[in-house]
Design a protein around this motif. Structure first.
Motif, PDB file in Angstrom:
ATOM      1  N   ILE A 174       0.812  -1.210   0.000  1.00  0.00           N
ATOM      2  CA  ILE A 174       0.000   0.000   0.000  1.00  0.00           C
ATOM      3  C   ILE A 174       0.852   1.271   0.000  1.00  0.00           C
ATOM      4  O   ILE A 174       0.310   2.376  -0.035  1.00  0.00           O
ATOM      5  CB  ILE A 174      -0.935   0.016   1.231  1.00  0.00           C
ATOM      6  CG1 ILE A 174      -0.124  -0.090   2.516  1.00  0.00           C
ATOM      7  CG2 ILE A 174      -1.959  -1.104   1.138  1.00  0.00           C
ATOM      8  CD1 ILE A 174      -0.962   0.038   3.782  1.00  0.00           C
ATOM      9  N   GLY A 175       2.165   1.116   0.044  1.00  0.00           N
ATOM     10  CA  GLY A 175       3.007   2.300   0.038  1.00  0.00           C
ATOM     11  C   GLY A 175       4.479   1.947   0.101  1.00  0.00           C
ATOM     12  O   GLY A 175       4.863   0.776   0.041  1.00  0.00           O
ATOM     13  N   ASP A 176       5.283   2.992   0.209  1.00  0.00           N
ATOM     14  CA  ASP A 176       6.738   2.863   0.324  1.00  0.00           C
ATOM     15  C   ASP A 176       7.178   3.891   1.353  1.00  0.00           C
ATOM     16  O   ASP A 176       6.984   5.098   1.153  1.00  0.00           O
ATOM     17  CB  ASP A 176       7.407   3.114  -1.021  1.00  0.00           C
ATOM     18  CG  ASP A 176       8.928   3.024  -0.965  1.00  0.00           C
ATOM     19  OD1 ASP A 176       9.473   2.793   0.127  1.00  0.00           O
ATOM     20  OD2 ASP A 176       9.558   3.186  -2.019  1.00  0.00           O
ATOM     21  N   LEU A 177       7.755   3.444   2.468  1.00  0.00           N
ATOM     22  CA  LEU A 177       8.110   4.368   3.535  1.00  0.00           C
ATOM     23  C   LEU A 177       9.204   5.348   3.125  1.00  0.00           C
ATOM     24  O   LEU A 177       9.353   6.399   3.759  1.00  0.00           O
ATOM     25  CB  LEU A 177       8.549   3.590   4.791  1.00  0.00           C
ATOM     26  CG  LEU A 177       7.434   2.835   5.521  1.00  0.00           C
ATOM     27  CD1 LEU A 177       7.986   2.152   6.767  1.00  0.00           C
ATOM     28  CD2 LEU A 177       6.291   3.770   5.899  1.00  0.00           C
ATOM     29  N   LEU A 178       9.958   5.040   2.097  1.00  0.00           N
ATOM     30  CA  LEU A 178      10.952   5.999   1.627  1.00  0.00           C
ATOM     31  C   LEU A 178      10.296   7.134   0.853  1.00  0.00           C
ATOM     32  O   LEU A 178      10.852   8.229   0.763  1.00  0.00           O
ATOM     33  CB  LEU A 178      12.006   5.306   0.767  1.00  0.00           C
ATOM     34  CG  LEU A 178      12.905   4.316   1.503  1.00  0.00           C
ATOM     35  CD1 LEU A 178      13.957   3.755   0.554  1.00  0.00           C
ATOM     36  CD2 LEU A 178      13.585   4.969   2.702  1.00  0.00           C
ATOM     37  N   GLY A 179       9.122   6.884   0.278  1.00  0.00           N
ATOM     38  CA  GLY A 179       8.353   7.925  -0.393  1.00  0.00           C
ATOM     39  C   GLY A 179       9.173   8.726  -1.379  1.00  0.00           C
ATOM     40  O   GLY A 179       9.941   8.177  -2.174  1.00  0.00           O
TER      41      GLY A 179
END
Length: 298
Positions: A35-40
């Motif tokens: 649902i996402g990537d913490l590095l963004g």
């Protein structure tokens, strides 16, 4: 977070370092959805991040991971609805490669604790021996910076307190060789005043040829072979505070209240017990110096 279960891991996605944020799709934890990537959109590590951890601390969220041979952190806010992590600040958990495999957790009172592994030698391929670092308490300063401090319970190991207040050294050396304990804790605050260089020589030999060196010269802080800029460690003033734990083989240094930490594996002759503080090209004021013998934990 909101009764949901997440998982993170280090990866390389389309040639870029990533820390995918996965959400469990079932209660058995056998199906997951990214649902996402913490590095963004933040700057990406040069290598695949290893051993990531993500934990809430006060009003922030803390992400730590290993890049190459250093454990790094990113501090920010996490939006569980948008699955986004907005980074406010970043840095190193420890400036040395001697502190690895960091574990971070909360105790029963909600305090965030951190401990790492100090590797020794590799016994066989893939198997390492080592030592646990001192336990640290992790906090957020009033300025929003990450602060690491030695756990308060370590104070129970203190014996034989030695205290000095406001001692000036000018173009010379002050010896405290009576403090040559095998294991010790040192706390000191130094005002650089006019000195061009000042520092400590720990576990020094009688002839002065061997020592564990810590010194500040031209805004470069040197700790047993490692150099980094002192400017970034200041909290609106020029004073240097150090809390040092030293035994037969390990030294851990907490700088300016825990704004930076350095772990070093050290080697010295058992008979080397010298302890000196010096100032060159001017004077320093030792505002406080406290030293304790440290007894083994039971």
């Amino acid at each position: 977070v909101k009764d949901k279960t997440y998982m993170i891991f280090g990866a390389t996605v389309e040639g870029k370092a990533a820390i995918p944020l996965m959400e469990a799709s079932d209660q058995d934890l056998t199906a997951w959805t990214q649902i996402g990537d913490l590095l963004g959109d933040a700057s990406r590590p040069l290598a695949t991040p290893e051993d990531p951890k993500f934990i809430s601390i006060q009003d922030h969220w803390l992400l730590i991971f290993t890049e190459l041979d250093r454990v790094r952190y990113r501090l920010g806010s996490f939006n569980p609805d948008k699955h986004s992590f907005n980074v406010h600040s970043s840095g190193m958990i420890d400036h040395s490669a001697d502190h690895r495999d960091t574990e971070i957790m909360k105790d029963d009172y909600g305090n965030v604790r951190l401990v790492g592994i100090i590797p020794d030698v590799e016994r066989s391929p893939g198997i390492q021996s080592g030592y646990l670092s001192l336990p640290r308490t992790v906090e957020i300063s009033n300025e929003g910076r990450l602060v690491q401090k030695p756990a308060l319970k370590l104070r129970k190991l203190r014996q034989r307190p030695f205290v000095i207040k406001r001692l000036r050294i000018k173009n010379g050396i002050k010896s405290f060789n009576q403090l040559g304990y095998d294991a010790m804790e040192i706390k000191m605050v130094i005002d650089p005043e006019t000195s061009g260089e000042f520092g400590l020589k720990l576990k020094s030999s009688d002839d002065g040829r061997r020592a564990i060196d810590i010194y500040l010269r031209q805004n470069i802080l040197h700790i047993d072979g490692m150099d980094f800029e002192f400017q970034s460690l200041q909290k609106g003033q020029n004073k240097l505070s150090l809390e040092i734990f030293l035994d037969y083989s390990i030294m851990e240094v907490f700088i300016n209240g825990g704004l930076a930490c350095v772990t070093r594996k050290v080697r010295f002759w058992p008979r080397d017990k010298g302890f000196q503080v010096y100032a060159y090209d001017g004077s320093i004021m030792i505002e406080s110096l406290e030293v304790w013998k440290i007894i083994p934990a039971r």
